[in-house]
Write an enzyme that holds these catalytic residues in place. Structure first.
Site, short mmCIF file in Angstrom:
data_model
loop_
_atom_site.label_atom_id
_atom_site.label_comp_id
_atom_site.label_asym_id
_atom_site.label_seq_id
_atom_site.Cartn_x
_atom_site.Cartn_y
_atom_site.Cartn_z
CB ILE A 136 -0.91 0.04 1.25
CG1 ILE A 136 -1.69 -1.27 1.41
CG2 ILE A 136 -1.84 1.24 1.20
CD1 ILE A 136 -2.45 -1.36 2.72
CE LYS A 205 4.22 -4.05 9.32
NZ LYS A 205 3.32 -5.22 9.14
#
Lengths: 436, 436
Positions: A136, A205
């Protein structure tokens, strides 16, 4: 067409994906970028293993430092992983003035402050699109697409393994252990799964996303983390009955100067886009003060999806290098003003609570009283069944309350040993309310 | 910090949004870009109307050409809309060597080939992030984020008005006309709604997405368009019963050298991400051969979301201008090889068919026979109720069939006037199958 030399450090799963991507679509990428990316060297300790791609043996080497030093190599891709040799080599490359593209979230979450400072010092890029949400293009969206926005909220399903497990538990009514085993057999979970299922990978993340959104390196230990190991099918079912699904959600918020970053199992409303993210897919929802809610969805891991992101970074840097552009923007651009990292104790949210209570009149009243004493008001209450056992589950959802108050209330309730049969199960609810 | 001068042509809703965005977040944007965007002039015929933002009167002018010619202005933002004066001014700006940022999908869909060629000729950028899916950074994702990918499929919910109407029809069981009226009252639909509800606006955007994905200007008349005006609550309900929702979907596919682009009401499976896109939101799902499925979601229209996209384009161009970068990549980069635009007649898909048939034995057999004669096989059949009327609805879904065959079959069936009571309702089904 001008050629830009690339050196790959680490010829593992993603490394082989990058090689495959460049081989399959190299011409297309060259046309689109106006410059040809040429993989000149691959360094790995194992030069024999079959990676499912064919490369000229002459470009393989065990000497990573020689790859960095090679004057025909303009860009270094680091896909070794971990924080040992990978860190040393990234430092070596940045000091040599070579831009680095990495997928190493652990390295950046733990040593990002140091590494990005070094990149800035040497005026080279350290790019990391592949390190968050795999294929993504979320870093691109945050940095460039939403450049006009302050970012009050970021929500992310950032770990495909956890999302796969939770999706299967819900769809099949299976217990956690069984689905984990199945995920391991299918290759969706590691033999040693704790990095994933205990939430650490998602925390790495989240740390990077928060740093990017607010422009300062958020230390990893400021991220509150809770994994999915203890989620029971029972709670998945009760949550469903209340119109929620349980997801391992990263929640990043800024209110005033306060930034909170947390990763924990979260009840999300059924009809919400985030609730529709199933299986190994990831998604990141970013709210901007100008653009409103946006969401980005795709595969968060895997050989080729991750390679897609690595190559996009390499392509961007290659274009810069080829034009000898001297522009280097720091990775994290402060928003201006102070930031204060908020402790989980100070975070306010709604809760799902499953009590185990003696099935007799007056008991629920006593529990409700304690909650009330701590300023926690009940939004809903269900006692699913009167059972033969002495203890029955009572499920409550609350209105917004401070975590510290909730902790204290639960402690007091657990102390009522005459009516409480087990530790209270507590999950947080996210309703994605508009911050404005 | 270096300043980059911007001239705004068109001070309408989105224009005012751009002014507001730059005023609110100008410092943040400057920090992030390393260059300050300064709005030096605004041209509009109406200099009096209140736009809800305060600007220095000295920057207002009615003379758009003077704005373009102004040497202190480096970038032109075109937000006039339409294909008249807007086209002339974009041409004027490009010829003057000034990069242009526009939100004008109609202009680019109709005159893109000419305008992008002119931009290439003059080596300046013509950027259009805001023209497709409003605030969603989809152009950025397609051009840069997915640079490593061939794109077999793009699916888009590209018109917020239609999606709002369909969402309301489904959720409230209301008829089309009533919801349209309500949407008009709420400002979600224009007084003259045909550009939206007949699918033309979505077709403009699909045209741009297809051009970008495959690197050649797809002519608008190659896009098959069908709107939502005739969708009845009945079909919304029957579709729901079959596990589908009806969306106005843009479907862009490439198989071999064949490219098809179409916009029509489409049955999409309930659990799919695209089916979860509700209300005025847009979403674009892009499949890449390396990255697999990705999806981008956000507000497709509105003053500030659109402004967010305009500003992101301006910021990107400003960074280029400030570094005097000579890089100009053409807007559409051919993928190599030939492309052939496929006529809707040659497209194969699954169908939802609602027949109005005489309620007596043997009738369904005759209809099924005709479908079979045209190579169309039935996937499911429901006769929801035996009614008092002579004619009853019979709903079928088919397996994949060519559009031309379906057209012929429906024509033959309609000719059976002894058993058929009304024109057959036909919608296409999209199951998002994996192209690989």
């Amino acid at each position: 067409m001008k050629e830009i030399g690339v050196g790959l450090l680490g010829f593992g799963t993603v490394g082989a994906g990058v090689v495959e991507g460049l081989q399959r679509n190299g011409d297309l990428i060259a046309d689109r970028c106006g410059v040809r990316i040429v993989l000149r060297k691959i360094a790995d300790l194992d030069l024999e293993r079959d990676r499912g791609v064919t490369v000229d043996r002459s470009i393989l080497t065990t000497d990573a430092s020689a790859v960095i030093a090679d004057p025909s190599i303009d860009i270094i891709i680091e896909l070794i992983g971990g924080v040992g040799i990978a860190r040393d080599l990234v430092i070596e490359a940045l000091k040599a003035g070579k831009p680095v593209v990495t997928a190493n979230k652990k390295l950046l979450a733990e040593y990002g402050a140091e590494l990005f400072a070094l990149a800035d010092e040497n005026k080279v890029d350290l790019k990391f699109e592949a390190s968050v949400a795999g294929g993504i293009p979320i870093i691109l969206a945050l940095r460039d697409g939403l450049v006009a926005n302050h970012i009050p909220n970021v929500y992310g399903i950032l770990n495909g393994t956890c999302n796969y497990i939770l999706t299967r538990m819900e769809a099949e009514g299976l217990p956690f252990d069984e689905v984990l085993q199945e995920a391991q057999d299918a290759g969706y979970a590691e033999a040693e799964p704790s990095l994933d299922i205990d939430g650490h990978d998602a925390a790495h993340k989240a740390c990077l996303l928060a740093s990017l959104a607010y422009g300062f390196p958020v230390p990893l230990d400021a991220v509150y983390v809770e994994g999915i190991r203890d989620i029971s099918g029972e709670d998945v079912d009760y949550a469903a009955g209340l119109g929620y699904r349980i997801k391992l959600l990263a929640i990043i918020k800024k209110r005033g100067t306060k930034v909170s970053v947390r990763v924990h199992p979260t009840l999300v409303p059924d009809g919400h886009m985030i609730a529709s993210v199933n299986g190994v897919f990831n998604a990141v929802m970013v709210s901007g003060d100008i653009v409103d809610d946006t969401l980005y969805y795709g595969k968060g891991a895997g050989r080729l999806p991750t390679a897609s992101a690595v190559i996009s970074d390499v392509a961007a840097v290659a274009q810069q290098v080829s034009t000898e552009s001297s522009v280097h923007l720091p990775a994290f651009i402060p928003e201006g003003g102070n930031h204060e990292l908020q402790n989980i104790e100070d975070v306010e949210c709604r809760y799902y609570l499953r009590f185990s209570l003696m099935d007799k009149p007056g008991v629920i009243g006593r529990v409700a009283q304690v909650l009330g004493d701590h300023g926690i008001s009940i939004a809903s209450l269900v006692q699913p069944s009167q059972q033969k056992d002495d203890y029955v589950p009572v499920i409550m959802t609350t209105h917004g309350a401070r975590e510290a108050s909730c902790n204290q209330a639960l402690k007091s309730i657990e102390a009522m040993s005459d009516i409480v049969g087990a530790k209270t199960i507590r999950y947080r609810i996210e309703d994605f309310e508009d911050p404005s």
